[in-house]
Design a protein around this motif. Structure first.
Motif, PDB file in Angstrom:
ATOM      1  N   LEU A  91      38.612  41.350  50.848  1.00 45.60           N
ATOM      2  CA  LEU A  91      37.570  40.677  51.631  1.00 45.60           C
ATOM      3  C   LEU A  91      36.836  39.594  50.848  1.00 45.60           C
ATOM      4  O   LEU A  91      36.290  38.666  51.444  1.00 45.60           O
ATOM      5  CB  LEU A  91      36.554  41.724  52.112  1.00 45.60           C
ATOM      6  N   GLU A  92      36.824  39.695  49.525  1.00 44.36           N
ATOM      7  CA  GLU A  92      36.028  38.794  48.698  1.00 44.36           C
ATOM      8  C   GLU A  92      36.705  37.430  48.527  1.00 44.36           C
ATOM      9  O   GLU A  92      37.897  37.350  48.249  1.00 44.36           O
ATOM     10  CB  GLU A  92      35.782  39.434  47.323  1.00 44.36           C
ATOM     11  N   THR A  93      35.929  36.368  48.679  1.00 44.61           N
ATOM     12  CA  THR A  93      36.454  35.013  48.525  1.00 44.61           C
ATOM     13  C   THR A  93      35.894  34.312  47.283  1.00 44.61           C
ATOM     14  O   THR A  93      36.443  33.316  46.836  1.00 44.61           O
ATOM     15  CB  THR A  93      36.119  34.164  49.768  1.00 44.61           C
ATOM     16  N   ASN A  94      34.804  34.852  46.737  1.00 47.13           N
ATOM     17  CA  ASN A  94      34.180  34.248  45.558  1.00 47.13           C
ATOM     18  C   ASN A  94      34.971  34.626  44.301  1.00 47.13           C
ATOM     19  O   ASN A  94      35.200  35.805  44.023  1.00 47.13           O
ATOM     20  CB  ASN A  94      32.731  34.733  45.440  1.00 47.13           C
ATOM     21  N   LYS A  95      35.402  33.620  43.525  1.00 43.68           N
ATOM     22  CA  LYS A  95      36.243  33.875  42.354  1.00 43.68           C
ATOM     23  C   LYS A  95      35.508  34.683  41.278  1.00 43.68           C
ATOM     24  O   LYS A  95      36.115  35.515  40.598  1.00 43.68           O
ATOM     25  CB  LYS A  95      36.739  32.556  41.768  1.00 43.68           C
ATOM     26  N   GLY A  96      34.221  34.420  41.119  1.00 37.27           N
ATOM     27  CA  GLY A  96      33.454  35.159  40.123  1.00 37.27           C
ATOM     28  C   GLY A  96      33.425  36.644  40.437  1.00 37.27           C
ATOM     29  O   GLY A  96      33.588  37.484  39.542  1.00 37.27           O
ATOM     30  N   ARG A  97      33.235  36.966  41.708  1.00 39.57           N
ATOM     31  CA  ARG A  97      33.207  38.373  42.104  1.00 39.57           C
ATOM     32  C   ARG A  97      34.600  38.981  42.064  1.00 39.57           C
ATOM     33  O   ARG A  97      34.763  40.160  41.744  1.00 39.57           O
ATOM     34  CB  ARG A  97      32.587  38.497  43.497  1.00 39.57           C
ATOM     35  N   GLN A  98      35.610  38.185  42.398  1.00 37.33           N
ATOM     36  CA  GLN A  98      36.980  38.673  42.275  1.00 37.33           C
ATOM     37  C   GLN A  98      37.280  39.059  40.829  1.00 37.33           C
ATOM     38  O   GLN A  98      37.964  40.053  40.567  1.00 37.33           O
ATOM     39  CB  GLN A  98      37.958  37.606  42.748  1.00 37.33           C
ATOM     40  N   ALA A  99      36.777  38.267  39.887  1.00 33.87           N
ATOM     41  CA  ALA A  99      36.991  38.569  38.471  1.00 33.87           C
ATOM     42  C   ALA A  99      36.378  39.920  38.100  1.00 33.87           C
ATOM     43  O   ALA A  99      36.971  40.700  37.349  1.00 33.87           O
ATOM     44  CB  ALA A  99      36.386  37.462  37.607  1.00 33.87           C
ATOM     45  N   LEU A 100      35.184  40.207  38.640  1.00 38.29           N
ATOM     46  CA  LEU A 100      34.544  41.493  38.373  1.00 38.29           C
ATOM     47  C   LEU A 100      35.371  42.650  38.919  1.00 38.29           C
ATOM     48  O   LEU A 100      35.505  43.692  38.269  1.00 38.29           O
ATOM     49  CB  LEU A 100      33.150  41.519  39.005  1.00 38.29           C
ATOM     50  N   ILE A 101      35.923  42.455  40.111  1.00 42.75           N
ATOM     51  CA  ILE A 101      36.736  43.513  40.728  1.00 42.75           C
ATOM     52  C   ILE A 101      37.974  43.775  39.892  1.00 42.75           C
ATOM     53  O   ILE A 101      38.303  44.928  39.572  1.00 42.75           O
ATOM     54  CB  ILE A 101      37.130  43.116  42.165  1.00 42.75           C
ATOM     55  N   TYR A 102      38.682  42.713  39.515  1.00 48.90           N
ATOM     56  CA  TYR A 102      39.887  42.878  38.714  1.00 48.90           C
ATOM     57  C   TYR A 102      39.564  43.546  37.373  1.00 48.90           C
ATOM     58  O   TYR A 102      40.340  44.372  36.872  1.00 48.90           O
ATOM     59  CB  TYR A 102      40.554  41.528  38.472  1.00 48.90           C
ATOM     60  N   HIS A 103      38.427  43.176  36.794  1.00 50.63           N
ATOM     61  CA  HIS A 103      38.043  43.775  35.515  1.00 50.63           C
ATOM     62  C   HIS A 103      37.908  45.291  35.637  1.00 50.63           C
ATOM     63  O   HIS A 103      38.452  46.053  34.827  1.00 50.63           O
ATOM     64  CB  HIS A 103      36.718  43.183  35.034  1.00 50.63           C
ATOM     65  N   ASN A 104      37.194  45.738  36.656  1.00 52.17           N
ATOM     66  CA  ASN A 104      36.964  47.173  36.818  1.00 52.17           C
ATOM     67  C   ASN A 104      38.237  47.920  37.199  1.00 52.17           C
ATOM     68  O   ASN A 104      38.434  49.080  36.816  1.00 52.17           O
ATOM     69  CB  ASN A 104      35.867  47.420  37.848  1.00 52.17           C
ATOM     70  N   MET A 105      39.117  47.281  37.950  1.00 53.77           N
ATOM     71  CA  MET A 105      40.412  47.888  38.243  1.00 53.77           C
ATOM     72  C   MET A 105      41.210  48.060  36.940  1.00 53.77           C
ATOM     73  O   MET A 105      41.873  49.079  36.733  1.00 53.77           O
ATOM     74  CB  MET A 105      41.188  47.020  39.236  1.00 53.77           C
ATOM     75  N   GLY A 106      41.104  47.054  36.076  1.00 50.48           N
ATOM     76  CA  GLY A 106      41.766  47.150  34.781  1.00 50.48           C
ATOM     77  C   GLY A 106      41.229  48.303  33.951  1.00 50.48           C
ATOM     78  O   GLY A 106      41.983  48.992  33.262  1.00 50.48           O
TER      79      GLY A 106
END
Length: 239
Positions: A91-106
């Motif tokens: 659902l997220e379109t903001n790249k900065g927030r996408q980066a946070l999501i990917y970080h926590n998934m990692g």
């Protein structure tokens, strides 16, 4: 006097009605804010409840899915946390927030020693936010862990594929039957060989014994030569 009391009662009643209507009209952001307060106070169960209420109000509220993932991660509910992050990422379109999501998934994948997919998550985080030094550090660490523990990823993959193995029970059964048949044939062959050995002449037995001794000598020499040769040893972010 009676008229004054009636006006007071009506006023109180109206105030109560307004309060009830306001409570009923809480938005997804209201629940998110109260959830965040619970989260900051380490009241993770209560925070989870409010984040879920926020999602009920608006299923496409990516921020609520992300914060839900964070509070589930705090409670060590890793599978549910990953699902929440994945939903937020859709659902997220903001790249900065996408980066946070990917970080926590990692972080989750790395904690489960699934180094290869964790590396991809950190790379995706850095593609969206090249200044994220925390993701960069985790990426380097994860690459080091993968290099020194390559078998860990294989073990994790085997664990994930457990359900797939259950689907192959019929194949396993057939394989077991095949093994039984092969063992039976092997046993028959060994029995036949023993019978032939019993019928073997003394001369033939001596010839075979000498040949076996010669093979053993050559084998020991190969092992000795091999031994003389040197061998080479082959955290979480919150909105």
């Amino acid at each position: 006097m009676v008229h004054g009391i009636s006006k007071y009662v009506v006023t109180v009643y109206l105030c109560l009605m307004v309060s009830m209507v306001w409570a009923q009209q809480k938005t997804e952001r209201d629940y998110l804010r109260t959830g965040n307060r619970f989260y900051r106070d380490s009241l993770y169960t209560k925070a989870e409840v409010d984040y879920r209420k926020s999602i009920e109000e608006n299923e496409r509220f990516s921020q609520a899915h992300y914060n839900l993932g964070n509070v589930l991660l705090r409670q060590q509910k890793l599978k549910e946390a990953m699902q929440a992050y994945e939903q937020s990422l859709k659902l997220e379109t903001n790249k900065g927030r996408q980066a946070l999501i990917y970080h926590n998934m990692g972080v989750i994948l790395q904690s489960q020693k699934q180094f290869a997919p964790a590396i991809e998550c950190y790379k995706n985080a850095l593609r969206r936010n090249p200044t994220d030094n925390e993701s960069r550090y985790n990426l380097v660490l994860c690459q080091y862990q993968l290099k020194n523990n390559p078998q860990q990823d294989n073990q994790s993959s085997n664990k994930e594929n457990k359900d797939g193995k259950d689907k192959n029970k019929e194949e396993d059964k057939n394989s077991e039957q095949k093994n039984k048949q092969e063992n039976k044939e092997k046993e028959n062959k060994q029995q036949e060989q023993r019978q032939n050995e019993q019928n073997m002449s003394k001369e033939n037995a001596e010839q075979l014994l000498n040949a076996a001794m010669q093979d053993e000598k050559e084998t020991q020499e190969r092992i000795k030569r091999a031994m003389t040769q040197p061998r080479r040893k082959k955290l979480e972010k919150q909105w």
